[in-house]
Enzyme design. Structure first.
Site, PDB file in Angstrom:
ATOM      1  N   ILE A  89      23.080  -1.954 -21.108  1.00 23.37           N
ATOM      2  CA  ILE A  89      23.321  -2.937 -20.047  1.00 23.37           C
ATOM      3  C   ILE A  89      22.313  -4.097 -20.087  1.00 23.37           C
ATOM      4  CG2 ILE A  89      23.566  -3.184 -17.517  1.00 23.37           C
ATOM      5  CD1 ILE A  89      25.852  -1.702 -18.985  1.00 23.37           C
ATOM      6  N   GLY A  90      21.273  -3.980 -20.875  1.00 18.40           N
ATOM      7  CA  GLY A  90      20.419  -5.156 -21.041  1.00 18.40           C
ATOM      8  C   GLY A  90      18.945  -4.857 -21.148  1.00 18.40           C
ATOM      9  N   SER A  91      18.379  -4.232 -20.118  1.00 22.07           N
ATOM     10  CA  SER A  91      16.925  -4.075 -20.165  1.00 22.07           C
ATOM     11  C   SER A  91      16.555  -2.769 -20.877  1.00 22.07           C
ATOM     12  CB  SER A  91      16.346  -4.084 -18.758  1.00 22.07           C
ATOM     13  OG  SER A  91      16.898  -3.051 -17.989  1.00 22.07           O
ATOM     14  N   HIS A 101      19.193   6.681 -13.237  1.00 23.43           N
ATOM     15  CA  HIS A 101      18.168   6.896 -12.206  1.00 23.43           C
ATOM     16  C   HIS A 101      17.506   8.254 -12.320  1.00 23.43           C
ATOM     17  CE1 HIS A 101      19.992   3.408 -10.207  1.00 23.43           C
ATOM     18  NE2 HIS A 101      18.738   3.200  -9.892  1.00 23.43           N
ATOM     19  N   GLU A 124       0.824  -1.216   0.000  1.00 33.10           N
ATOM     20  CA  GLU A 124       0.000   0.000   0.000  1.00 33.10           C
ATOM     21  C   GLU A 124       0.856   1.263   0.000  1.00 33.10           C
ATOM     22  OE1 GLU A 124      -0.414  -2.629   1.852  1.00 33.10           O
ATOM     23  OE2 GLU A 124      -2.515  -3.159   2.105  1.00 33.10           O
ATOM     24  N   LYS A 171      23.794   1.054   0.055  1.00 29.97           N
ATOM     25  CA  LYS A 171      23.214  -0.132   0.711  1.00 29.97           C
ATOM     26  C   LYS A 171      23.387  -0.106   2.215  1.00 29.97           C
ATOM     27  CE  LYS A 171      22.660  -2.738  -3.227  1.00 29.97           C
ATOM     28  NZ  LYS A 171      23.143  -3.625  -4.254  1.00 29.97           N
ATOM     29  N   LYS A 230       3.927   1.775  -1.194  1.00 28.72           N
ATOM     30  CA  LYS A 230       4.520   2.006  -2.516  1.00 28.72           C
ATOM     31  C   LYS A 230       3.504   2.659  -3.461  1.00 28.72           C
ATOM     32  CE  LYS A 230       5.459  -0.432  -6.735  1.00 28.72           C
ATOM     33  NZ  LYS A 230       6.845  -0.060  -7.032  1.00 28.72           N
ATOM     34  N   TRP A 271      20.212 -12.003  -3.834  1.00 30.84           N
ATOM     35  CA  TRP A 271      18.901 -11.384  -4.014  1.00 30.84           C
ATOM     36  C   TRP A 271      17.775 -12.414  -3.946  1.00 30.84           C
ATOM     37  CZ3 TRP A 271      20.032  -7.055  -8.228  1.00 30.84           C
ATOM     38  CH2 TRP A 271      20.867  -6.107  -7.635  1.00 30.84           C
ATOM     39  N   CYS A 328      27.117  -2.292 -10.394  1.00 26.29           N
ATOM     40  CA  CYS A 328      26.710  -0.890 -10.288  1.00 26.29           C
ATOM     41  C   CYS A 328      26.498  -0.427  -8.858  1.00 26.29           C
ATOM     42  CB  CYS A 328      25.451  -0.642 -11.104  1.00 26.29           C
ATOM     43  SG  CYS A 328      24.129  -1.796 -10.814  1.00 26.29           S
TER      44      CYS A 328
HETATM   45  N1  GLN Z   1      20.890  -6.584 -17.165  1.00 24.32           N
HETATM   46  C1  GLN Z   1      20.195  -5.956 -16.088  1.00 24.32           C
HETATM   47  C2  GLN Z   1      19.346  -4.824 -16.632  1.00 24.32           C
HETATM   48  O1  GLN Z   1      19.744  -4.242 -17.603  1.00 24.32           O
HETATM   49  C3  GLN Z   1      21.173  -5.411 -15.058  1.00 24.32           C
HETATM   50  C4  GLN Z   1      20.481  -4.739 -13.916  1.00 24.32           C
HETATM   51  C5  GLN Z   1      21.364  -4.334 -12.756  1.00 24.32           C
HETATM   52  O2  GLN Z   1      22.545  -4.180 -12.850  1.00 24.32           O
HETATM   53  N2  GLN Z   1      20.797  -4.157 -11.604  1.00 24.32           N
HETATM   54  O3  GLN Z   1      18.313  -4.493 -16.094  1.00 24.32           O
HETATM   55 ZN    ZN Z   2      23.349  -2.142 -12.934  1.00 21.94          ZN
END
Ligand code: GLN
Ligand code: ZN
Length: 764
Positions: free
Chosen positions: A438-440, A701, A18, A118, A20, A568, A650
């Site tokens: 980086i991928g996504s 970000h 809730e 963190k 979030k 994780w 990262c």
């Molecule tokens: N490959 C993942 C992405 O691009 C890496 C995410 C991450 O480093 N937290 O979302």
């Molecule tokens: Zn990352």
């Protein structure tokens, strides 16, 4: 004396996230402040009530936060970064909190958010306090007092306020100016506010205050240790008749026992789950006038506790120590809220778990048993723990045999980098300073809907595949138009980089509602590792192969590495983490083999959690780093030399583990450098890092679009330190949280800036 139960804090996200949902709506102007406050109130009431009906004796207040509990303390102390002072006009309220945490715009000037990092070795991120020389502090946010009054009004009597202790607070912060001063110089100023708030608490007739000093589990420099005595003496001299429970967690504290026992406090909490303190030793060393609170119910994992085992131990302690409390090991914010919201889990398996509400039940069961000298209820509770051992799906003899064969000595068995690099260059034929991501790519609502429609059975697998391919095709097209050099398929099939692999490997179970706060409004749903891990079938090959079939450019395969998978997830507690990562590494190794067969020439193994796994005590770092490296090397142990292996990390402080990162010997490391500036790049240079480096040239970000000029400048600066032969250009992390608009513009600028640079340096 009766033994008492307490928790060190309860999750603040609400059973259905809730908080979030409300935060995000508030930020988007979809709900009023009043509505947001109502939702917060209801969560706090729910939390107190759940703990009360489960017979928790002391209820925590101060575990709630609109964004982050460290930021709560900053606001309590009036510690607002100077750049926001004008914006907030001297008023500190909930919006101040969001400005500091998320950044804001003032007179068209963008004000940077405070750094986030963190919380010890967890995946929770706090907002880093900022300090400057001679800073003064004023009791500002009265949130804690309001919440105490609110709880009293709701008729919750046994309440226990929580504060992060002054020394830990200072330790967690950063100096924002370079001028020479020690954060400890600010201690006296900070203490004056702590005294004020403690006096206010005392007025409310409260017996106990929980003051968290988790840094006592670290190996602290001497002057920080000395500060403890000084600080707590001052508190004692200024307040009396209020009992302080000095609270530690996440690790053992025996190494600091001589200091701790000298402090003028009235009790100590010890984490017996994550720390390995000898209970007898602690008991013998701590004054009998003190309460000792033993944290035996894990706040960081979801397994039921073997209550009978603890019953025997604690009962014998109680003989010599009447003042005994039993608690969660740390705050429950690192655990999901309610197991009863899991409707799809196999009943037997579900019976092994305990989420926050169930953990309260465990606490009250064992407390009652000890008080009544009767363990009959505990035996029944622990039964399912024993049955777990015999559950057939947990064991996979084949996997266990393979692990045995590997033994304890894993080495990097690829040819040396120069040899690999020649082979790869010949095959990949990339331009110099290649660009990639980086991928996504953005996870739009239609991608999410497609996945959830398939999961809930509304659409067939064929239909799902057909539509997923459309997304991938679109993502490839966009990258081709942007003229990126190494493409990705965009990860649209993945809800989360860890959960996705968890879903596709034997040995994991996935929850429906097992959410845990990661930062602000972001929650994660860690999969649970219940048994030996193996691959059911190829996981990523289908999508990578399809993406590669659409383009002449190279498409990079994308995997989540073993350490990140372990850290994780909620790992099983019956085998060692080393063994678990070996199992994951073997499964990934098979995946790499299949990707190579499908003609995927570059494979990225993400390890963003690598740094977070470092033990709290430096003396234990080496053994962790050894197995972290080994798990990486095992993963790539049958990779062809011509296949280019990337890794990505990262948002961490890498300086102190740089040698280990280099020793991974990935062909290319992409690492976040947009925030940490060129310090990291210089470090790689000084160490003569021979392999290739992917520079994260902008911060994903932030919604801000990095201009061509800004990226160009960044690159020119970087080039002073690292040869262009060795570097790649990419954003600093995955793009899934951004919008397509932002992504297209930012990547356009990134490619453009790189091309300008290529021209400039073409003669080389
Ligand atoms: N490959 C993942 C992405 O691009 C890496 C995410 C991450 O480093 N937290 O979302
Ligand atoms: Zn990352």
């Amino acid at each position: 004396m009766k033994v008492l139960s307490h928790t060190l804090g309860f999750p603040r996200i609400g059973p259905y996230r809730e908080l979030k949902k409300a935060q995000e709506k508030y930020w988007n102007n979809q709900i009023t402040k009043k509505k947001l406050f109502d939702i917060g109130y209801n969560i706090r009431k729910f939390n107190l009530n759940e703990q009360k009906v489960n017979n928790i004796d002391l209820l925590p207040i101060g575990d709630f936060a609109w964004y982050d509990h460290v930021l709560n303390i900053s606001l309590m102390l009036g510690n607002v970064p100077i750049r926001f002072k004008e914006e907030i006009n001297n008023i500190i309220n909930i919006d101040t909190m969001f400005y500091i945490a998320r950044g804001s715009l003032h007179d068209k000037k963008s004000l940077n958010a405070s750094k986030m990092t963190k919380w010890f070795n967890t995946n929770y991120h706090y907002i880093v306090p900022e300090f400057y020389k001679n800073q003064s502090f004023h009791f500002s946010s009265k949130e804690l007092l309001n919440e105490l009054d609110e709880a009293i009004k709701m008729n919750f009597n046994n309440i226990k306020p929580i504060l992060i202790g002054p020394i830990t607070y200072l330790w967690l912060g950063n100096k924002i100016q370079n001028n020479h001063f020690s954060r400890l110089e600010l201690l006296t100023n900070i203490l004056s506010v702590y005294i004020e708030i403690l006096l206010e608490i005392k007025k409310r007739n409260i017996q106990w205050v929980q003051i968290d000093e988790p840094i006592l589990a670290l190996e602290l420099p001497k002057k920080w240790l000395q500060a403890f005595k000084n600080a707590y003496d001052i508190l004692r001299d200024n307040i009396n008749n209020i009992n302080i429970l000095l609270t530690t967690y996440f690790g053992s504290i025996s190494h600091n026992i001589e200091l701790i026992k000298m402090l003028p406090v009235h009790g100590i909490h010890i984490d017996l789950v994550n720390g390995k303190d000898n209970i007898e030793y602690i008991n013998n060393n701590i004054s009998k006038k003190w309460i000792i609170s033993f944290g035996i119910i894990s706040g960081r994992n979801i397994w039921k506790t073997n209550l009978k085992k603890w019953y025997d131990i604690l009962l014998s302690i109680k003989k010599s120590r009447p003042l005994l409390w039993i608690g969660s090991s740390c705050s429950l914010i690192h655990s999901p809220v309610d197991l009863n919201l899991e409707f799809k889990l196999n009943k037997k398996i579900k019976n092994w778990f305990s989420f926050s509400i169930q953990k309260c039940k465990e606490l009250s069961l064992i407390t009652k048993a000890i008080n009544n000298n009767d363990y009959s209820e505990l035996v029944q509770w622990s039964e399912s723990i024993y049955s777990r051992k015999f559950f057939k799906d947990i064991t996979n003899i084949k996997v266990q045999k393979k692990i045995l064969l590997i033994g304890n000595h894993i080495i990097n068995n690829r040819k040396n980098y120069n040899t690999r690099s020649l082979l790869q260059k010949r095959k990949l034929k990339l331009p110099f300073i290649p660009t990639t991501t980086i991928g996504s790519f953005p996870q739009t609502s239609d991608v999410r809907k497609l996945r959830s429609d398939f999961k809930s059975g509304f659409i067939s697998y064929d239909n799902y595949k057909k539509n997923m391919k459309k997304h991938i095709k679109n993502i490839i097209n966009i990258q081709e138009n942007l003229d990126l050099d190494v493409l990705v398929h965009g990860e649209p099939e993945r809800n989360d980089m860890v959960e996705y692999f968890g879903e596709n490997l034997n040995g994991f179970v996935i929850t429906e509602n097992g959410w845990v706060q990661s930062y602000g409004s972001r929650c994660v749903k860690p999969p649970i590792i219940i048994g030996d891990i193996s691959r059911k079938k190829p996981i990523t090959v289908y999508w990578s192969k399809y993406a590669q079939s659409l383009t002449k450019k190279i498409v990079k395969g994308m995997l989540t590495g073993p350490i990140t998978m372990l850290l994780w997830s909620f790992p099983r507690d019956d085998i060692s983490p080393i063994e678990i990562t070996k199992q994951i590494a073997l499964a990934l190794k098979e995946e790499i083999y299949d990707l190579e067969k499908a003609n995927i020439k570059i494979i990225q193994i993400d390890e963003p959690a690598l740094r977070e796994g470092l033990p709290l005590k430096k003396s234990e770092w080496n053994s962790y780093l050894k197995w972290a490296k080994e798990s990486f090397h095992l993963t790539i142990s049958s990779t062809k030399d011509v296949t280019q292996i990337h890794t990505h990390m990262c948002y961490s402080e890498f300086k102190d583990i740089i040698h280990d990162i280099i020793a991974l010997d990935a062909d290319v490391i992409s690492i976040e450098t947009s925030r940490s500036g060129d310090n990291l790049i210089k470090l790689f240079k000084n160490l003569n890092y021979p392999n290739e480096l992917g520079l994260g040239v902008y911060d994903i970000h932030s919604p801000n679009i990095p201009s061509i000029n800004k990226i160009k400048k960044f690159l020119i600066k970087a080039l002073k330190n690292i040869s262009f032969k060795n570097f790649w250009v990419n954003p600093d992390c995955g793009l899934k949280t951004r919008t397509w608009e932002e992504v297209k513009q930012s990547l356009y600028n990134m490619v453009k800036a790189t091309k300008i640079l290529r021209k400039k340096y073409n003669n080389f």
